[in-house]
Design an enzyme around this catalytic site. Sequence first.
Site, mmCIF file in Angstrom:
data_model
loop_
_atom_site.group_PDB
_atom_site.id
_atom_site.type_symbol
_atom_site.label_atom_id
_atom_site.label_comp_id
_atom_site.label_asym_id
_atom_site.label_seq_id
_atom_site.Cartn_x
_atom_site.Cartn_y
_atom_site.Cartn_z
ATOM 1 N N GLY A 1 62.583 -18.959 2.857
ATOM 2 C CA GLY A 1 63.475 -18.163 2.033
ATOM 3 C C GLY A 1 63.858 -18.888 0.758
ATOM 4 N N CYS A 2 64.447 -18.121 -0.172
ATOM 5 C CA CYS A 2 64.781 -18.686 -1.480
ATOM 6 C C CYS A 2 65.938 -19.677 -1.405
ATOM 7 C CB CYS A 2 65.081 -17.569 -2.471
ATOM 8 S SG CYS A 2 66.270 -16.330 -1.883
ATOM 9 N N TYR A 3 67.040 -19.290 -0.762
ATOM 10 C CA TYR A 3 68.142 -20.234 -0.597
ATOM 11 C C TYR A 3 67.712 -21.483 0.187
ATOM 12 C CZ TYR A 3 71.741 -16.862 -2.207
ATOM 13 O OH TYR A 3 72.514 -16.007 -2.942
ATOM 14 N N PRO A 4 67.018 -21.305 1.326
ATOM 15 C CA PRO A 4 66.620 -22.496 2.085
ATOM 16 C C PRO A 4 65.800 -23.494 1.281
ATOM 17 C CG PRO A 4 66.437 -20.568 3.471
ATOM 18 C CD PRO A 4 66.753 -20.064 2.084
ATOM 19 N N GLU B 1 65.749 -23.204 -9.030
ATOM 20 C CA GLU B 1 64.428 -22.618 -8.811
ATOM 21 C C GLU B 1 64.492 -21.146 -9.177
ATOM 22 O OE1 GLU B 1 63.935 -22.997 -4.551
ATOM 23 O OE2 GLU B 1 64.952 -21.088 -4.218
#
Length: 347
Positions: A154-157, A317
């Site tokens: 995932g993006c946050y992870p 990112e």
Amino acid sequence: MERIKTAIVGASGYTGQELLRLLLVHPQVELVAATSRQEAGKPLSAVFPRFRKLPGAELPFIEPDPDAIAATGAQAAFLALPHGVAAEIATALLERGLKVIDLSADFRLSDAAIYEEFYGHAHPAPALLDEAVYGLPEVREDAIKAARLIASPGCYPTSIILPLVPLLKAGLIDPETIVANSLSGVSGAGRKADISLLFVECNESVRAYGIPKHRHLSEIEQELSLAAGEKVTITFIPHLIPVNAGIATTITAKLRGGVDAAKVGEALEAAYSEAPFVRLLGKGGCADTKNVTRTNFIDIGWHHDSRTGRVILTSAEDNLGKGAGSQAVQSFNIIFGLPQTAGLQTA
């Protein structure tokens, strides 16, 4: 070199569009299928005019039928589908001999019970969990090379795991003190009709959401626990900010007693100095989303607060790039023995 025949399942959402942008111009890819129930029968260029005159842009969307996808000769498929939906078609495509890179959450967790806890329903394909590889290239490159099922993070992870893994492996920080604050662009919520995501609801506004137990916590804590060699539980506070794309994350944690703060920079350098898409800003550096959007880069900086004994890590990112589509392409490149940078060298 013969180009690799590739499919995108769920190609009309924001992540699907990012995959189209990258794969239509990837030098080693031949896009042979793009699926969308809503847009089936329409050329890619009709739905996304930005792709007009690119080779392959007249390919028509098709229904997400596994037999039809396999009939195109596709060797690999990217799944840009909601969790709970991806597992069924992933299973069907694996049975038909395709490599699968899944961008949903369906295969990111190794424990079906934790999946049910965080996603509210039983796992749809638990037999595949032991096989799936968590596709973080900077951490799992060797496992990705041999995989036929990649669970793309995932993006946050991604924004939290990459800065913390080297410090946890080196035993530099106290895992019980980790707090991560992340701010994401609105595209992170997906391409859907939702009043809370309308322009007038998001513009000139910043708000926290999904607290105290955002779904991404499950994979974050899984991966941090593996790095630390012990169970890690963190505080994670996501926020929505009025930009299209980008994630800025700030993480704080206490240094263990007697640890020289300089070891933080040394651990990050040892882990990522050769990583093509990690840019280390060094001590005093603050990551900025404007420098990473539309790329596969993640920028990481760090500070030491001598008053509190805490290390402060910052990362940035693109949530649709390193946090989704381009990171999945990075794993694709590894699977097929291509340079990690193939099709991803954009500034």
